[in-house]
Write a protein that holds these residues in place. Structure first.
Motif, PDB file in Angstrom:
ATOM      1  N   ARG A 141       0.820  -1.216   0.000  1.00 62.31           N
ATOM      2  CA  ARG A 141       0.000   0.000   0.000  1.00 62.31           C
ATOM      3  C   ARG A 141       0.855   1.269   0.000  1.00 62.31           C
ATOM      4  N   ASP A 142       2.128   1.123  -0.258  1.00 61.36           N
ATOM      5  CA  ASP A 142       3.048   2.256  -0.456  1.00 61.36           C
ATOM      6  C   ASP A 142       3.464   2.202  -1.920  1.00 61.36           C
ATOM      7  N   LEU A 143       2.837   3.038  -2.767  1.00 63.48           N
ATOM      8  CA  LEU A 143       2.955   2.910  -4.220  1.00 63.48           C
ATOM      9  C   LEU A 143       3.774   4.040  -4.837  1.00 63.48           C
ATOM     10  N   PRO A 144       4.934   3.727  -5.432  1.00 68.08           N
ATOM     11  CA  PRO A 144       5.618   4.720  -6.263  1.00 68.08           C
ATOM     12  C   PRO A 144       4.885   4.838  -7.602  1.00 68.08           C
ATOM     13  N   LEU A 145       4.525   6.055  -7.997  1.00 63.35           N
ATOM     14  CA  LEU A 145       3.804   6.280  -9.254  1.00 63.35           C
ATOM     15  C   LEU A 145       4.560   7.330 -10.068  1.00 63.35           C
ATOM     16  N   LEU A 146       5.304   6.869 -11.069  1.00 63.42           N
ATOM     17  CA  LEU A 146       6.050   7.760 -11.953  1.00 63.42           C
ATOM     18  C   LEU A 146       5.167   8.053 -13.154  1.00 63.42           C
ATOM     19  N   ILE A 147       4.740   9.298 -13.276  1.00 61.11           N
ATOM     20  CA  ILE A 147       3.804   9.721 -14.325  1.00 61.11           C
ATOM     21  C   ILE A 147       4.589  10.496 -15.388  1.00 61.11           C
ATOM     22  N   CYS A 148       4.418  10.112 -16.633  1.00 57.28           N
ATOM     23  CA  CYS A 148       5.039  10.862 -17.725  1.00 57.28           C
ATOM     24  C   CYS A 148       4.209  10.678 -18.986  1.00 57.28           C
ATOM     25  N   ASP A 149       4.444  11.505 -19.978  1.00 53.35           N
ATOM     26  CA  ASP A 149       3.735  11.390 -21.249  1.00 53.35           C
ATOM     27  C   ASP A 149       4.733  11.102 -22.363  1.00 53.35           C
ATOM     28  N   ARG A 150       4.266  10.381 -23.372  1.00 53.89           N
ATOM     29  CA  ARG A 150       5.083  10.033 -24.517  1.00 53.89           C
ATOM     30  C   ARG A 150       4.207   9.988 -25.765  1.00 53.89           C
ATOM     31  N   ALA A 151       4.839   9.946 -26.927  1.00 53.37           N
ATOM     32  CA  ALA A 151       4.171   9.700 -28.202  1.00 53.37           C
ATOM     33  C   ALA A 151       4.900   8.547 -28.885  1.00 53.37           C
ATOM     34  N   PHE A 152       4.182   7.818 -29.751  1.00 52.15           N
ATOM     35  CA  PHE A 152       4.719   6.612 -30.365  1.00 52.15           C
ATOM     36  C   PHE A 152       4.648   6.710 -31.885  1.00 52.15           C
ATOM     37  N   ASP A 153       5.662   6.130 -32.542  1.00 49.07           N
ATOM     38  CA  ASP A 153       5.715   6.112 -33.996  1.00 49.07           C
ATOM     39  C   ASP A 153       5.004   4.870 -34.541  1.00 49.07           C
ATOM     40  N   GLU A 154       4.951   4.767 -35.881  1.00 46.33           N
ATOM     41  CA  GLU A 154       4.230   3.653 -36.504  1.00 46.33           C
ATOM     42  C   GLU A 154       4.766   2.300 -36.070  1.00 46.33           C
ATOM     43  N   ASP A 155       6.071   2.207 -35.849  1.00 50.81           N
ATOM     44  CA  ASP A 155       6.679   0.923 -35.485  1.00 50.81           C
ATOM     45  C   ASP A 155       6.645   0.646 -33.999  1.00 50.81           C
ATOM     46  N   GLY A 156       6.028   1.549 -33.211  1.00 48.16           N
ATOM     47  CA  GLY A 156       5.942   1.362 -31.771  1.00 48.16           C
ATOM     48  C   GLY A 156       7.040   2.028 -30.983  1.00 48.16           C
ATOM     49  N   ASP A 157       8.077   2.532 -31.657  1.00 48.31           N
ATOM     50  CA  ASP A 157       9.130   3.238 -30.928  1.00 48.31           C
ATOM     51  C   ASP A 157       8.637   4.613 -30.499  1.00 48.31           C
ATOM     52  N   PHE A 158       9.337   5.184 -29.520  1.00 43.58           N
ATOM     53  CA  PHE A 158       8.999   6.535 -29.097  1.00 43.58           C
ATOM     54  C   PHE A 158       9.186   7.504 -30.258  1.00 43.58           C
ATOM     55  N   ARG A 159       8.256   8.428 -30.378  1.00 43.23           N
ATOM     56  CA  ARG A 159       8.382   9.502 -31.356  1.00 43.23           C
ATOM     57  C   ARG A 159       8.859  10.749 -30.635  1.00 43.23           C
ATOM     58  N   TYR A 160       9.881  11.424 -31.186  1.00 45.65           N
ATOM     59  CA  TYR A 160      10.413  12.650 -30.583  1.00 45.65           C
ATOM     60  C   TYR A 160      11.031  13.486 -31.701  1.00 45.65           C
ATOM     61  N   PRO A 161      10.830  14.812 -31.688  1.00 45.20           N
ATOM     62  CA  PRO A 161      11.238  15.652 -32.831  1.00 45.20           C
ATOM     63  C   PRO A 161      12.676  16.164 -32.765  1.00 45.20           C
ATOM     64  N   SER A 162      13.637  15.280 -32.526  1.00 44.39           N
ATOM     65  CA  SER A 162      15.043  15.685 -32.475  1.00 44.39           C
ATOM     66  C   SER A 162      15.531  16.144 -33.839  1.00 44.39           C
ATOM     67  N   LEU A 163      16.401  17.141 -33.839  1.00 39.26           N
ATOM     68  CA  LEU A 163      17.047  17.530 -35.082  1.00 39.26           C
ATOM     69  C   LEU A 163      17.979  16.433 -35.571  1.00 39.26           C
ATOM     70  N   ASP A 164      18.650  15.753 -34.636  1.00 38.43           N
ATOM     71  CA  ASP A 164      19.485  14.605 -34.980  1.00 38.43           C
ATOM     72  C   ASP A 164      18.982  13.390 -34.206  1.00 38.43           C
ATOM     73  N   PRO A 165      18.332  12.442 -34.876  1.00 35.87           N
ATOM     74  CA  PRO A 165      17.828  11.255 -34.174  1.00 35.87           C
ATOM     75  C   PRO A 165      18.923  10.424 -33.509  1.00 35.87           C
ATOM     76  N   GLU A 166      20.182  10.588 -33.960  1.00 33.23           N
ATOM     77  CA  GLU A 166      21.286   9.851 -33.345  1.00 33.23           C
ATOM     78  C   GLU A 166      21.777  10.522 -32.057  1.00 33.23           C
ATOM     79  N   LEU A 167      21.301  11.725 -31.782  1.00 34.98           N
ATOM     80  CA  LEU A 167      21.630  12.498 -30.567  1.00 34.98           C
ATOM     81  C   LEU A 167      23.135  12.742 -30.448  1.00 34.98           C
ATOM     82  N   ILE A 168      23.726  13.134 -31.558  1.00 38.09           N
ATOM     83  CA  ILE A 168      25.150  13.483 -31.560  1.00 38.09           C
ATOM     84  C   ILE A 168      25.327  14.963 -31.870  1.00 38.09           C
ATOM     85  N   ASP A 169      24.850  15.413 -33.031  1.00 36.51           N
ATOM     86  CA  ASP A 169      24.967  16.819 -33.391  1.00 36.51           C
ATOM     87  C   ASP A 169      24.169  17.038 -34.678  1.00 36.51           C
ATOM     88  N   PRO A 170      23.352  18.080 -34.772  1.00 38.95           N
ATOM     89  CA  PRO A 170      23.154  19.154 -33.804  1.00 38.95           C
ATOM     90  C   PRO A 170      22.151  18.763 -32.719  1.00 38.95           C
TER      91      PRO A 170
END
Length: 524
Positions: free
Chosen positions: A225-254
């Protein structure tokens, strides 16, 4: 112009100038309360309340020696089921989304060995921890993959990073947490320079619970009865992966996001402990809910529908940094990114057979829903909420040795663009906004143009005024994050205890943070 400032100008100049007119600051749901633009999923989503709430996985210490507990985790990619029947690639601690819940005992040090098997650098920050600077997760204190070959592109082209104190540790780093602090619900997340938002979005976050003997002696709900509840929102792409509008999907540069999302990214799926709009069967008894808003930019106002037969829906017992002195009755809990609320809900206030929905009154469409509780049985309950919970120190104005003001706002640059700034300045690791003394107390005022959840590393504070008047009922207790509303100054008394060194304050809208809405303060 330094490389970092040049990077900030180039990222922001194209998109922020048109934001006010386009409505991006408000989003499409609730113009006065939501920062960010809605990112919609491209895959069929499940009906709300069709999956069970996952039990939070707890990390197990691999060794207990010399009065400390040692944990070992690996940051790695994994394919996990979040949407029913669909696999999503996450970057997780031990490949989990969210990461395992760490537990520690106040006064007993914890060592977390983090091995980075991801393709990019990381930096782990214990949010709310009173932590030495070399383990605090400073944005340029990075754990890099073996053989990392992108040093020149580190931190979005920040070529002068070594002079600014950049630290690179290859593959594995030990983070040392003394836990010289009260029992509290903390959390951990990635803090890599310029890429915090997409790396947290992909899964690098989790809860960290600190306990102490004073709290354990209270008759609060415990166990299941002691419940950790981590609440967050996400969006998903057609293949089920997370969708996010990064300029570089590899997260290197930019670094950075597409222009439309520079005010913040909000998804159309609400997740609790990694599950979309889950359901949980509960006893007709009291439950302790440890609420964390782990979203990048979305704010929530949590309420229960229907409400209880009598009394308030929530009894708040704790804030970011520990228990309140006395419980506070609330009908709704407003929670900004990074904030935690420790509340008790008595499900005996609903008849057995009832369904009770945790809703987000700031949401629109399916983001109105968070999760559902189903009251299924009568049960014995020997828990209670004492009238006195703790004896935390109360700060007073006469203890303040300095007054400072920090303005969080969109600022026009000399080159005609706009930037997210603090006191008109974009983050530079070589610049310090304030120098203070270990053990001192100062009064800080935060002001803003739009909603900015302001977070301080190391230092905890007490809210003493909001908009020139009294704080809100939910502002009580010791905090490390506070929601600063448009044109509503927030005054806090900050106590600098723990360790000397360089720390940061920043906006916890992670897209704002990545676009340099951070600043250093030095504790001497």
């Amino acid at each position: 112009m330094s490389p970092l400032r040049r990077r900030t100008f180039l990222v922001l100049a194209g998109g922020l100038g048109s934001m006010a007119g386009s409505g991006v600051f408000a989003g499409r749901a609730a113009a006065s309360v939501i920062n960010g633009e809605l990112l919609t999923s491209r895959i069929e989503l499940p009906e709300p309340f069709s999956v069970p709430l996952p039990a939070a996985p707890f990390a197990k210490a691999v060794r207990q020696a010399d009065g400390s507990d040692r944990f070992e985790v690996v940051q790695r990619a994994a394919d996990v089921e979040i949407l029913p029947g669909v696999r999503t690639r996450v970057w997780g601690f031990d490949g989990l989304f969210p990461g395992p819940v760490f537990t520690g005992q106040a006064g007993r040090p914890v060592v977390v060995s983090v091995r980075n098997e991801l393709p990019v650098p990381t930096s782990m920050h214990l949010h709310g921890g009173v932590t030495p600077p070399d383990s605090d997760g400073y944005p340029t204190d990075l754990v890099v993959p073996a053989g990392w070959q992108h040093h020149d592109a580190m931190a979005g082209g920040h070529h002068d990073a070594p002079a600014a104190g950049r630290q690179l540790t290859e593959l594995t780093k030990e983070y040392r947490y003394p836990l010289d602090q009260r029992a509290a619900t903390l959390w951990y997340h990635d803090h890599r320079m310029d890429f915090t938002a997409p790396q947290v979005w992909r899964g690098l976050l989790g809860l960290f619970v600190v306990r102490d003997s004073a709290e354990l002696a209270l008759p609060l709900p415990s166990g299941e009865r002691d419940l950790p509840l981590l609440i967050c929102d996400r969006a998903f792409d057609e293949d089920g992966d997370f969708r996010y509008p990064s300029l570089d999907p590899e997260l290197i540069d930019p670094p950075g996001v597409e222009d439309a999302y520079m005010a913040g990214v909000v998804g159309d799926v609400v997740l609790v402990n990694g599950a979309p709009w889950p359901e949980l069967e509960v006893d007709a008894a009291r439950y302790r809910l440890r609420l964390l808003n782990g979203s990048n930019a979305r704010r929530y106002r949590l309420a229960l529908r229907p409400g209880p037969r009598d009394g308030a829906a929530f009894t708040q017992i704790g804030s970011d940094a520990g228990l309140l002195a006395e419980p506070v009755e609330l009908d709704a809990v407003p929670i900004a990114p990074g904030e935690r609320y420790d509340v008790v809900v008595d499900f005996s206030a609903w008849p057995v057979g009832s369904t009770v929905t945790l809703v987000n009154t700031l949401g629109d469409g399916d983001t109105r829903w968070v999760m559902r509780f189903r009251v299924v049985r009568e049960a014995a309950d020997d828990s209670e909420v004492p009238a006195r919970l703790a004896d935390p120190d109360e700060l007073s104005q006469d203890q303040a040795v300095a007054h400072r003001q920090f303005s969080f706002r969109r600022t026009r640059t000399s080159h005609g663009g706009h930037a997210w700034t603090i006191n008109g300045e974009s983050f530079d690791p070589e610049t310090t906004l304030a120098t203070t003394s270990l053990g001192s107390v100062e009064r800080w005022r935060f002001i803003s143009d739009v909603h900015h959840p302001v977070h301080l590393h190391l230092a905890h504070f007490q809210v003493v005024a909001r908009g020139g008047g009294d704080p809100h009922p939910w502002d009580g207790g010791w905090k490390d994050t506070v929601d600063v509303r448009p044109k509503e100054p927030v005054d806090v008394l900050v106590r600098f205890r723990g360790y000397p060194g360089r720390y940061i304050l920043h906006c916890h809208n992670l897209e704002h943070e990545d676009m340099a809405m951070m600043g250093n303060f030095q504790v001497e």
